[in-house]
Design a protein around this motif. Structure first.
Motif, PDB file in Angstrom:
ATOM      1  N   THR A  79       6.157  -7.215  -9.529  1.00 54.50           N
ATOM      2  CA  THR A  79       6.478  -6.460  -8.318  1.00 54.50           C
ATOM      3  C   THR A  79       7.045  -5.072  -8.634  1.00 54.50           C
ATOM      4  OG1 THR A  79       7.414  -8.606  -7.826  1.00 54.50           O
ATOM      5  CG2 THR A  79       7.287  -7.064  -6.002  1.00 54.50           C
ATOM      6  N   ASP A  80       7.919  -5.011  -9.674  1.00 52.13           N
ATOM      7  CA  ASP A  80       8.542  -3.708  -9.978  1.00 52.13           C
ATOM      8  C   ASP A  80       7.495  -2.684 -10.387  1.00 52.13           C
ATOM      9  OD1 ASP A  80       8.125  -5.399 -12.035  1.00 52.13           O
ATOM     10  OD2 ASP A  80       9.849  -4.760 -13.252  1.00 52.13           O
ATOM     11  N   MET A  81       6.427  -3.173 -11.089  1.00 51.11           N
ATOM     12  CA  MET A  81       5.369  -2.263 -11.506  1.00 51.11           C
ATOM     13  C   MET A  81       4.612  -1.739 -10.274  1.00 51.11           C
ATOM     14  SD  MET A  81       2.327  -3.280 -14.067  1.00 51.11           S
ATOM     15  CE  MET A  81       0.761  -2.483 -13.884  1.00 51.11           C
ATOM     16  N   LEU A  82       4.427  -2.641  -9.290  1.00 54.45           N
ATOM     17  CA  LEU A  82       3.700  -2.239  -8.081  1.00 54.45           C
ATOM     18  C   LEU A  82       4.501  -1.245  -7.248  1.00 54.45           C
ATOM     19  CD1 LEU A  82       2.239  -5.691  -7.007  1.00 54.45           C
ATOM     20  CD2 LEU A  82       0.937  -3.725  -7.824  1.00 54.45           C
ATOM     21  N   TRP A  89      -4.579   0.765 -10.726  1.00 56.28           N
ATOM     22  CA  TRP A  89      -5.702   0.033 -10.112  1.00 56.28           C
ATOM     23  C   TRP A  89      -5.214  -1.191  -9.358  1.00 56.28           C
ATOM     24  CZ3 TRP A  89     -10.005   2.347  -9.299  1.00 56.28           C
ATOM     25  CH2 TRP A  89     -10.418   3.391 -10.143  1.00 56.28           C
ATOM     26  N   TRP A  90      -4.116  -1.762  -9.846  1.00 54.66           N
ATOM     27  CA  TRP A  90      -3.560  -2.938  -9.164  1.00 54.66           C
ATOM     28  C   TRP A  90      -3.102  -2.591  -7.760  1.00 54.66           C
ATOM     29  CZ3 TRP A  90      -4.801  -7.501 -10.310  1.00 54.66           C
ATOM     30  CH2 TRP A  90      -5.058  -7.867 -11.613  1.00 54.66           C
ATOM     31  N   LYS A  91      -2.511  -1.379  -7.654  1.00 52.36           N
ATOM     32  CA  LYS A  91      -2.046  -0.962  -6.319  1.00 52.36           C
ATOM     33  C   LYS A  91      -3.225  -0.813  -5.371  1.00 52.36           C
ATOM     34  CE  LYS A  91       2.038   1.597  -7.533  1.00 52.36           C
ATOM     35  NZ  LYS A  91       2.529   2.951  -7.638  1.00 52.36           N
ATOM     36  N   ALA A  97      -6.964  -5.507  -0.630  1.00 52.11           N
ATOM     37  CA  ALA A  97      -6.825  -6.923  -0.300  1.00 52.11           C
ATOM     38  C   ALA A  97      -6.042  -7.114   0.999  1.00 52.11           C
ATOM     39  CB  ALA A  97      -6.151  -7.663  -1.444  1.00 52.11           C
ATOM     40  N   LEU A  98      -5.161  -6.141   1.311  1.00 52.88           N
ATOM     41  CA  LEU A  98      -4.410  -6.233   2.579  1.00 52.88           C
ATOM     42  C   LEU A  98      -5.231  -5.682   3.742  1.00 52.88           C
ATOM     43  CD1 LEU A  98      -0.866  -5.213   1.338  1.00 52.88           C
ATOM     44  CD2 LEU A  98      -1.417  -7.325   2.560  1.00 52.88           C
ATOM     45  N   ILE A  99      -5.971  -4.591   3.449  1.00 56.39           N
ATOM     46  CA  ILE A  99      -6.719  -3.944   4.537  1.00 56.39           C
ATOM     47  C   ILE A  99      -7.831  -4.859   5.062  1.00 56.39           C
ATOM     48  CG2 ILE A  99      -8.367  -2.078   5.027  1.00 56.39           C
ATOM     49  CD1 ILE A  99      -6.646  -0.239   3.361  1.00 56.39           C
ATOM     50  N   ILE A 100      -8.544  -5.548   4.146  1.00 54.75           N
ATOM     51  CA  ILE A 100      -9.722  -6.327   4.578  1.00 54.75           C
ATOM     52  C   ILE A 100      -9.338  -7.410   5.610  1.00 54.75           C
ATOM     53  CG2 ILE A 100     -11.677  -7.749   3.804  1.00 54.75           C
ATOM     54  CD1 ILE A 100     -11.477  -6.228   1.116  1.00 54.75           C
ATOM     55  N   PRO A 101      -8.342  -8.286   5.324  1.00 50.73           N
ATOM     56  CA  PRO A 101      -8.016  -9.284   6.363  1.00 50.73           C
ATOM     57  C   PRO A 101      -7.440  -8.672   7.637  1.00 50.73           C
ATOM     58  CG  PRO A 101      -6.549  -9.530   4.473  1.00 50.73           C
ATOM     59  CD  PRO A 101      -7.588  -8.529   4.084  1.00 50.73           C
ATOM     60  N   ILE A 102      -6.713  -7.534   7.491  1.00 48.68           N
ATOM     61  CA  ILE A 102      -6.170  -6.898   8.709  1.00 48.68           C
ATOM     62  C   ILE A 102      -7.338  -6.399   9.561  1.00 48.68           C
ATOM     63  CG2 ILE A 102      -4.846  -4.920   9.587  1.00 48.68           C
ATOM     64  CD1 ILE A 102      -2.974  -5.298   7.163  1.00 48.68           C
ATOM     65  N   TYR A 103      -8.325  -5.792   8.902  1.00 50.45           N
ATOM     66  CA  TYR A 103      -9.509  -5.319   9.626  1.00 50.45           C
ATOM     67  C   TYR A 103     -10.213  -6.507  10.302  1.00 50.45           C
ATOM     68  CZ  TYR A 103     -14.124  -3.401  10.555  1.00 50.45           C
ATOM     69  OH  TYR A 103     -15.281  -3.028  11.185  1.00 50.45           O
ATOM     70  N   ALA A 104     -10.320  -7.632   9.559  1.00 50.96           N
ATOM     71  CA  ALA A 104     -10.969  -8.817  10.131  1.00 50.96           C
ATOM     72  C   ALA A 104     -10.207  -9.290  11.364  1.00 50.96           C
ATOM     73  CB  ALA A 104     -11.042  -9.926   9.084  1.00 50.96           C
TER      74      ALA A 104
END
Ligand SMILES: [Zn+2]
Ligand SMILES: [Zn+2]
Ligand SMILES: [Zn+2]
Length: 367
Positions: A79-82, A89-91, A97-104
């Motif tokens: 988490t601290d790295m994020l 690239w992880w960010k 990964a958060l945007i896709i389900p929110i869009y759905a």
């Protein structure tokens, strides 16, 4: 590749393309989360809208599930790295990964308004509305037709199926369903492809059918079925299906055998009777026009000692030629079709042994 990624990919594949054992064990998404979906039989259209929305949401959340799993298992990135301001690239992966389900979810909320009236399936159905029919009356009629026994369902895999009711051809896909009203739809078999399962088997043939409504603005769709299901489909749609001239349907080994079987028995003597013929008890569609009685001689029985002798069957004609051919074929060794014609079989009812020379067409004579 880490073990966690491998296991997660496998788990995703099982969710997206559940194998047949999963649905038999009640482990597909729609079976696991069945309560909020309602009853497919009672309200087919709304059930399918809900099922499609649920599937779309679960599939859209799979990448997020992977990343959350990494956090829980304390795998890097931590988490601290994020939370560091620099790009990584992880960010980007987390953001997507958060945007896709929110869009759905936003999409699903949009579809859900007015009792799913804006769902692509209902929008497709709405194209069949006219001054006399509203969307809700069309939904009610589809539901009623789905509930009736006068329909066929051709499963193309565990999640997709083709349903033909009295007036509709319906394709059920992952997230969506497509409708075509039979009376203004053209169906064209456009392509066929064969998949070899093993070197000895003839392979499985699949055909791709274009389903095109003649109404304006209705988008065409394609259905893909096993060629063995084609006859079933053809006999249940009210309009002829166009087959492009380059399409050749593969015959199964049983169909090929039945052709030879019919040729062979047409050479045998006819059996004369004064009684009216009943319907075949195998298919209940054609008259029972086959009688078994021994006509072969021992000399014709391959001269082998151990071959079972043919007997005379006393049963009245109960089977049509097609069903008898099919029965004969299914009692043979599937690995040695070259022996089928010279082999024997037993009467489906009395179990007396007969060979191909003992199968006779029935001729009704009036005295
Ligand atoms: Zn029959
Ligand atoms: Zn018999
Ligand atoms: Zn015989």
């Amino acid at each position: 590749m880490s073990l966690y990624l491998l296991v997660y990919l496998l788990w995703c594949a099982l969710i997206v393309w559940p194998p047949a054992v999963f649905s038999a064990a009640g482990l597909t998404l729609a079976q696991l989360i069945s309560a909020p979906l309602g009853s497919e039989t009672d309200s087919f259209v709304v059930y399918q809208c809900r099922r499609g929305a649920l599937t779309a949401f679960v599939h859209s959340a799979l990448p997020l599930g992977y990343l959350l799993g990494m956090l829980l298992r304390d795998l890097p990135p931590h988490t601290d790295m994020l939370l560091e301001p620099a790009f990584s690239w992880w960010k980007l992966a987390w953001t997507l990964a958060l945007i896709i389900p929110i869009y759905a979810l936003v999409k699903i909320a949009e579809w859900y308004r007015d009792n799913w009236a804006l769902h692509p399936a209902c929008k497709n159905l709405a194209q069949y509305c006219d001054s006399n029919t509203s969307l809700s009356s069309l939904i009610a009629s589809v539901n009623a037709e789905y509930k009736s026994v006068q329909k066929i369902i051709i499963s193309t895999n565990e999640t997709n199926k083709i349903i033909v009711t009295g007036n509709w051809i319906i394709k059920v896909g992952f997230y969506d369903l497509k409708f075509a009203q039979q009376n203004d739809t053209i169906m064209i078999v456009k392509t066929a492809d064969t998949h070899q399962l093993s070197p000895t088997s003839g392979g499985e043939q699949f055909i791709n059918i274009e389903v095109k409504s003649m109404r304006r603005n209705c988008v065409l769709f394609h259905i893909r079925i096993n060629s063995l299901d084609f006859k079933d489909l053809q006999s249940n749609v009210s309009r002829p299906i166009v087959i492009l001239p380059n399409i050749v349907f593969h015959k199964t080994i049983i169909e090929k055998f039945i052709e030879v079987f019919l040729d062979q028995i047409s050479l045998n003597d006819k059996y004369e009777t004064e009684q009216d013929l009943e319907l075949c008890i195998g298919c209940m569609q054609t008259v029972a026009d086959i009688k078994l009685y021994k006509q072969c001689t021992n000399a014709q029985q391959r001269g082998e000692e151990e071959v079972e002798q043919c007997q005379s069957c006393g049963c009245r004609p109960m089977w049509c030629a097609d069903c008898m051919g099919r029965w004969f074929a299914t009692r043979q060794d599937p690995d040695h079709p070259e022996t089928w014609l010279s082999n024997k079989c037993t009467c489906p009812l009395c179990r007396q042994v007969f060979c191909l020379l003992d199968v006779h067409y029935v001729q009704v004579v009036r005295s």
